[in-house]
Design a protein around this motif. Structure first.
Motif, PDB file in Angstrom:
ATOM      1  N   ALA A   1       0.769  -1.237   0.000  1.00 58.16           N
ATOM      2  CA  ALA A   1       0.000   0.000   0.000  1.00 58.16           C
ATOM      3  C   ALA A   1       0.802   1.292   0.000  1.00 58.16           C
ATOM      4  CB  ALA A   1      -0.947   0.015   1.199  1.00 58.16           C
TER       5      ALA A   1
ATOM      6  N   ASP B   1      -4.366   3.447   1.180  1.00 58.65           N
ATOM      7  CA  ASP B   1      -4.689   2.713   2.396  1.00 58.65           C
ATOM      8  C   ASP B   1      -6.056   2.064   2.260  1.00 58.65           C
ATOM      9  OD1 ASP B   1      -4.537   1.729   4.999  1.00 58.65           O
ATOM     10  OD2 ASP B   1      -3.904   3.645   5.835  1.00 58.65           O
TER      11      ASP B   1
ATOM     12  N   ALA C   1      -5.775   2.029  -1.560  1.00 61.71           N
ATOM     13  CA  ALA C   1      -4.628   1.136  -1.745  1.00 61.71           C
ATOM     14  C   ALA C   1      -4.612   0.604  -3.170  1.00 61.71           C
ATOM     15  CB  ALA C   1      -4.697  -0.017  -0.755  1.00 61.71           C
TER      16      ALA C   1
END
Length: 123
Positions: free
Chosen positions: A8, A71, A79
């Motif tokens: 990520a 994220d 992500a």
């Protein structure tokens, strides 16, 4: 349920499977599905969530990923390059080798037991 691998935050990461030469007696036997990343692209069993093709490559027995900012925290589902493969029904064992040099704050790499982008367990 799907099983995935999350890369990520910015870093150069590599994922490889253990070869017979590097496996030791404590490693589980390899049965069922396996990917040695021996081609030039992902095997057909892989899916990629939020794919960014310019930031990963398969070569030399590795999946190398340059992580991107993002994220899966609460409503932040940014992500990129979450690599997924279906898991078998019942108990299973996943074996992998991850190399992830840490150079910045909040970097992460690992395995995820994944239902969807808001419901998972990552380690």
């Amino acid at each position: 349920m799907r099983h995935g691998i999350l890369f990520a935050i910015a870093a150069l990461l590599t994922l490889t499977t253990l070869s017979p030469q590097t496996a030791d007696a404590a490693d589980p036997t390899t049965t069922g599905w396996r990917d040695d990343f021996d081609g030039s692209g992902l095997a057909a069993d892989w899916g990629v969530t939020n794919e960014d093709t310019g930031n990963y490559a398969v070569a030399d027995g590795k999946l190398a990923v340059t992580g991107q900012a993002g994220d899966t925290y609460q409503a932040i589902n940014t992500a990129k390059n979450i690599f997924m493969v279906d898991i078998p029904a019942g108990d299973f064992t996943a074996v992998t080798k991850v190399s992830a040099p840490v150079a910045k704050v909040f970097q992460g790499a690992g395995l995820i037991a994944w239902k969807d982008i808001d419901n998972y367990v990552r380690s």
